[in-house]
Design a protein around this motif. Structure first.
Motif, PDB file in Angstrom:
ATOM      1  N   UNK A   1       0.822  -1.216   0.000  1.00 25.03           N
ATOM      2  CA  UNK A   1       0.000   0.000   0.000  1.00 25.03           C
ATOM      3  C   UNK A   1       0.851   1.260   0.000  1.00 25.03           C
TER       4      UNK A   1
ATOM      5  N   UNK B   1       1.279   4.146  -3.006  1.00 29.01           N
ATOM      6  CA  UNK B   1       1.094   5.575  -2.725  1.00 29.01           C
ATOM      7  C   UNK B   1       2.316   6.364  -3.142  1.00 29.01           C
TER       8      UNK B   1
ATOM      9  N   UNK C   1      -4.582  -3.252  -3.333  1.00 25.84           N
ATOM     10  CA  UNK C   1      -4.461  -1.891  -2.809  1.00 25.84           C
ATOM     11  C   UNK C   1      -5.840  -1.316  -2.515  1.00 25.84           C
TER      12      UNK C   1
ATOM     13  N   UNK D   1     -10.869   6.401  -6.129  1.00 23.26           N
ATOM     14  CA  UNK D   1      -9.426   6.583  -6.209  1.00 23.26           C
ATOM     15  C   UNK D   1      -8.933   6.450  -7.629  1.00 23.26           C
TER      16      UNK D   1
ATOM     17  N   UNK E   1      -9.410   9.538  -9.440  1.00 23.41           N
ATOM     18  CA  UNK E   1      -8.431  10.532  -9.018  1.00 23.41           C
ATOM     19  C   UNK E   1      -7.110  10.329  -9.746  1.00 23.41           C
ATOM     20  N   UNK E   2      -6.630   9.076  -9.771  1.00 25.82           N
ATOM     21  CA  UNK E   2      -5.386   8.762 -10.478  1.00 25.82           C
ATOM     22  C   UNK E   2      -5.509   9.130 -11.948  1.00 25.82           C
TER      23      UNK E   2
ATOM     24  N   UNK F   1      -5.298  12.787 -12.572  1.00 23.94           N
ATOM     25  CA  UNK F   1      -3.927  13.271 -12.435  1.00 23.94           C
ATOM     26  C   UNK F   1      -3.067  12.854 -13.622  1.00 23.94           C
TER      27      UNK F   1
ATOM     28  N   UNK G   1     -15.884   9.326   1.777  1.00 24.88           N
ATOM     29  CA  UNK G   1     -15.166   8.049   1.853  1.00 24.88           C
ATOM     30  C   UNK G   1     -14.422   7.867   3.169  1.00 24.88           C
ATOM     31  N   UNK G   2     -13.753   8.924   3.651  1.00 28.61           N
ATOM     32  CA  UNK G   2     -12.919   8.710   4.833  1.00 28.61           C
ATOM     33  C   UNK G   2     -13.784   8.566   6.087  1.00 28.61           C
ATOM     34  N   UNK G   3     -14.855   9.371   6.187  1.00 28.31           N
ATOM     35  CA  UNK G   3     -15.774   9.194   7.306  1.00 28.31           C
ATOM     36  C   UNK G   3     -16.365   7.793   7.286  1.00 28.31           C
TER      37      UNK G   3
ATOM     38  N   UNK H   1     -15.207   4.991   6.010  1.00 28.43           N
ATOM     39  CA  UNK H   1     -14.365   3.850   6.376  1.00 28.43           C
ATOM     40  C   UNK H   1     -14.019   3.902   7.862  1.00 28.43           C
ATOM     41  N   UNK H   2     -13.964   5.115   8.438  1.00 26.61           N
ATOM     42  CA  UNK H   2     -13.737   5.203   9.884  1.00 26.61           C
ATOM     43  C   UNK H   2     -14.927   4.637  10.654  1.00 26.61           C
TER      44      UNK H   2
END
Lengths: 572, 308
Positions: free
Chosen positions: A106, A110, A128, A134, A137-138, A141, A509-511, A513-514
């Motif tokens: 992982x 990154x 990963x 994600x 996002x990649x 970019x 997403x982050x909330x 998974x938490x």
């Protein structure tokens, strides 16, 4: 003196700065090289005619090469495996492997993505956990390239696959229809109904008992296992009627058994009801199930080691008594407690148990299993994406799958007429064991990280002996799984009522998974406490405070986000 | 004039003559800058919603969101109290043993025996945490573990200490003492070696017993070291041995074994919440610094010994 020290430290600082500046320069120039090659790509495309006609080997008459970054899974060595050597000869393409230890995979991905120092291809992106979010996002970019045209121009097999099964395209595309990653296809029948229980049928036979069909019968069987000398070694006290282990694929105690009380998917504790997702681990019926588990624990039928022992420890315990197994039953997706011994042959897969209402059920994981999304991406550093697509396309064919199985006559042979496969039809091939002195022993294929295609035909076309306990075969556990799964398929939830991989919005997403981790941890822990009695399942106060805690942790927010993602999936 | 120039030349030559020392200084300075100061730049992700693709400075700013989430988390009180209790008890418990060991080795007349004891007590320090924990689990195993075999001889039932939340702290602390005592004694032995033999001789002439010599000569002479070490260890109270806790942890003993660092591991590495776990890590460091300063201030007042 002080002044001098200060001046000297200043000089030191400057030196260090200059040096780090230099190394910074090194990096930038590298990236600019990368960019240059990226720009050159357009110009080179005209000369990319070094490739031979599509669908023929070798891919190119000139020696070609590109790099693949891949996680090290298991003990196989991709750089020296049979398929690597043989495919290099076949295609005239040699791969520069960048093998990364699995536990730092992982971070490595990154770092590679953040630094722009990219390999041509990254395989094992599914490891990963590259979510569609994600991936986008990649792509935005410019780190990974869109593959729609590449597939269109350079693929025959993968295109056919997508034509035959439109679901594949739906699962791997972004909302706007662009594809950024290639999937692995692994039709795995038993994985779809993997919340299983194994039971020791030798013990049943020793005690003259029938295979239990209801939860009450199962309870009586456990009791008999405990009280009598079920394994026949003369000691009536060494049998462990039921044991789970901490960690593992579907080894949860509230998985298989809970389904006799209420539908339970022990991974998520969510279920589809009237087109919406609900949380199942707070219902009254779930509580009834926990009461049952608590009863098993109190009566010594459920081993307290279930919560501390890992798979390896349990495996050792089960074979520690020679031919006499130690375990009566255990929940798991597949056999694990045998090592090199034949102990596993004492076990059968227990069909789903009926509860008090006469209904048996089990989750259906079809939507999250068959297509391994995001298996492989091509980065912007790749000079010749066409070549790469042609290279991988072979493995999406039946022929390519057999190629990765190994050499005919050593790893497999053609089936003879009359030999039957898993599905009861004429089989196509039979697996063989590589001789131990073969240089490729134990090192045949790339890992699953390089997209593969295990079709239904491949899985079920292997010769399946009539008796999975047959000593001459190598795929006994698979045959057992296939046959044992039939009873699960019969009572499983429909695909329409199953939960797909949820694509949560990136800002949530982050909330999400938490919340997911916290709720799962708390639920796991509370379940253990209720089973072992440090929380009292029969006390309304303890049960209510369990539910309140979950609410306070944000169960509602978690369900809301899940539901939104689920509705998005339904409307896709 | 002449004198002055001469002095200048000397000055320069003197500065250059130390170049070897500066060269020796260079690697640690580079090390510190790269591995200790440069990462501070990355701390900003505690205030951002970090995505590797967008990088440290490109990720969206969310302020104190992650801190608020952590403080209002169901886990917060339990994590913090578990961490502080485990850290404090193991700090306090680990102070006296090395001192006693060092004093007795120092006072022993049988030098060979003393050396042997020192060597044997020192050895466990080199066992890696993973091995140590598997030794402990083997020892306490329900089936065939030495602890339960002995209980069996005495007619007692086997107990599963590894799954008992009440047993987690004793197991953690006692195994820590077993492993760290010999190593901890070395620094005290070194400072005891610096005590002038005159003192002992004078004490002997005055008829001081061995206990009196320890009480009035040895203890006062190592006291500053004891205090300094204790203060320094206070900074690490909150950073309790992460590996050992994680390895000894299971679903049954979570109520005492779940500490901040294992939580950060689960959330940060397990579910890739880089920003959230960085925020918790930052909170961790701030608490450590506060603890260190507090204890240092207290010690300065009480014993006139302090770090700074």
């Amino acid at each position: 003196m002080n002044k001098r020290i200060r001046r000297i430290s200043a000089i030191l600082m400057i030196t260090v700065m200059v040096m780090s500046g230099l190394s910074g320069c090194g990096k930038t120039s590298e990236t600019s090289v990368n960019k240059n090659t990226g720009d050159k790509k357009n110009g080179e495309e005209a000369t990319a005619s070094t490739l031979n006609e599509l669908g023929t080997f070798p891919l190119s008459n000139e020696k070609q090469t590109f790099s693949i970054m891949i996680p090290q899974l298991g003990t196989e060595d991709v750089t020296k495996c049979y398929v690597n050597d043989a495919y290099e000869k076949k295609t005239n393409v040699s791969i520069k492997w960048i093998v990364v230890p699995a536990d730092s995979w992982n971070q490595k991905v990154s770092i590679v993505m953040a630094s722009g120092d990219l390999p041509d291809v990254i395989c094992g992106m599914d490891t990963y956990n590259v979510t569609p979010t994600n991936e986008l996002l990649y792509a935005n970019q410019g780190l990974i390239i869109p593959l729609n045209d590449v597939i269109e121009k350079n693929s025959t097999n993968f295109k056919n696959l997508m034509k035959d099964d439109p679901q594949i395209k739906k699962l791997i595309s972004q909302n706007d229809g662009s594809i950024y990653s290639l999937p692995g296809i692994s039709v795995c029948y038993h994985c779809n109904y993997s919340q299983k229980m194994y039971i020791n049928s030798t013990w049943l036979k020793n005690l003259g008992l029938d295979m239990p069909t209801t939860i009450d019968e199962y309870y009586n069987v456990l009791k008999a296992f405990k009280e009598k000398d079920a394994n026949g070694n003369g000691d009536p006290n060494d049998e462990i009627p039921l044991i789970a282990n901490a960690g593992g694929w579907h080894t949860q105690l509230d998985g298989f058994l809970m389904n006799a009380f209420t539908y339970c998917d022990a991974d998520t504790h969510m279920a589809v009801e009237d087109g919406k997702l609900i949380y199942t681990a707070t219902t009254d019926k779930y509580r009834e199930g926990v009461k049952f588990l608590n009863k098993l624990f109190n009566e010594g039928l459920l081993s307290p080691e279930s919560f501390t022992n890992n798979q390896e420890t349990n495996a050792k315990i089960n074979v520690s008594n020679g031919e006499y197994a130690m375990f009566g039953s255990y929940p798991t997706a597949y056999q694990i407690y045998s090592g090199d011994t034949d102990i596993w042959k004492q076990y059968d897969i227990l069909p789903p148990l009926k509860g008090a209402d006469g209904v048996a059920t089990t989750p259906n994981y079809e939507l999250t299993r068959d297509v391994i999304r995001g298996n492989m991406v091509i980065t912007s550093a790749a000079k010749d994406p066409d070549l790469i697509m042609r290279w991988i396309d072979y493995f999406y064919s039946d022929e390519g799958t057999m190629f990765r199985t190994g050499r005919e006559g050593i790893e497999w042979r053609k089936a003879e007429k009359g030999e039957l496969g898993f599905d009861g039809e004429q089989a196509d091939y039979a697996s063989l064991q590589t001789p131990k002195d073969d240089p490729y022993y134990g090192n045949i294929d790339f890992s699953q990280s390089v997209p593969l295609m295990y079709s239904k035909k491949y899985r079920e076309g292997a010769v399946a002996a009539a008796d999975f306990r047959d000593n001459s075969i190598t795929n006994g556990t698979e045959i057992q799984l296939f046959r044992g799964t039939k009873a699960y398929e019969a009572v499983a939830r429909s695909v329409e009522d199953s939960i797909p991989t949820l694509n949560v919005k990136s800002e949530e997403a982050s909330d999400y998974s938490r919340l997911q981790t916290e709720i799962k941890d708390y639920q796991d822990e509370a379940l253990v406490k209720f089973i072992t009695g440090s929380l009292d399942i029969n006390s309304d106060k303890d049960w209510e405070s369990y539910k309140t805690d979950l609410d306070n942790m944000g169960l509602k927010q978690y369900l809301d986000i899940s539901n939104e993602a689920y509705q998005n999936y339904l409307s896709r | 004039m002449q004198n002055k120039t001469k002095y200048k030349v000397n000055h320069k030559r003197k500065r250059l003559s130390h170049w070897r020392l500066y060269l020796m200084l260079l690697p640690p300075v580079i090390y510190l800058i790269i591995f200790k100061y440069w990462p501070i730049y990355g701390l900003q992700i505690a205030f951002r919603e970090y995505t590797p693709v967008l990088g440290f400075s490109g990720s969206p700013w969310v302020g104190l969101k992650h801190f608020k989430n952590f403080f209002s988390s169901y886990q917060f009180v339990r994590l913090l109290s578990n961490t502080l209790i485990l850290g404090t008890i193991s700090l306090i418990a680990s102070i006296p043993c090395p001192i006693i060991l060092a004093l007795s080795i120092n006072a022993a007349k049988q030098r060979k025996l003393a050396k042997a004891v020192q060597l044997i007590t020192y050895a466990p320090y080199f066992i890696s945490t993973v091995i140590l924990v598997s030794l402990v689990t083997q020892l306490l195993a329900v089936r065939g573990g030495m602890f339960n075999v002995v209980r069996g001889w005495m007619g007692m039932d086997a107990v599963n200490l590894l799954s008992d939340p009440g047993a987690f702290r004793p197991i953690y602390i006692l195994s820590g003492i077993w492993q760290g005592t010999g190593y901890g004694a070395i620094i005290y032995l070194a400072s005891l070696a610096g005590v002038s033999p005159d003192l002992y001789e004078a004490a002997k002439l005055d008829g001081a017993t061995i206990m009196q010599r320890i009480r009035y000569i040895d203890l006062p002479s190592i006291m500053p070291v004891v205090v300094i070490l204790a203060i320094m260890n206070c900074g690490s109270i909150i950073n309790v041995g992460f590996e050992k806790v994680l390895l000894l942890q299971n679903q049954m003993n979570m109520s005492t074994s779940d500490v901040i660092s294992t939580y950060v591991y689960r959330i940060g590495i397990g579910s890739s919440q880089f920003s959230y776990s960085t925020a918790i890590g930052l909170f961790n460091s701030i608490v450590s610094v506060i603890l260190l300063l507090l204890v240092n201030w207290f010690s300065k007042k009480a014993t006139e010994t302090s770090l700074f």
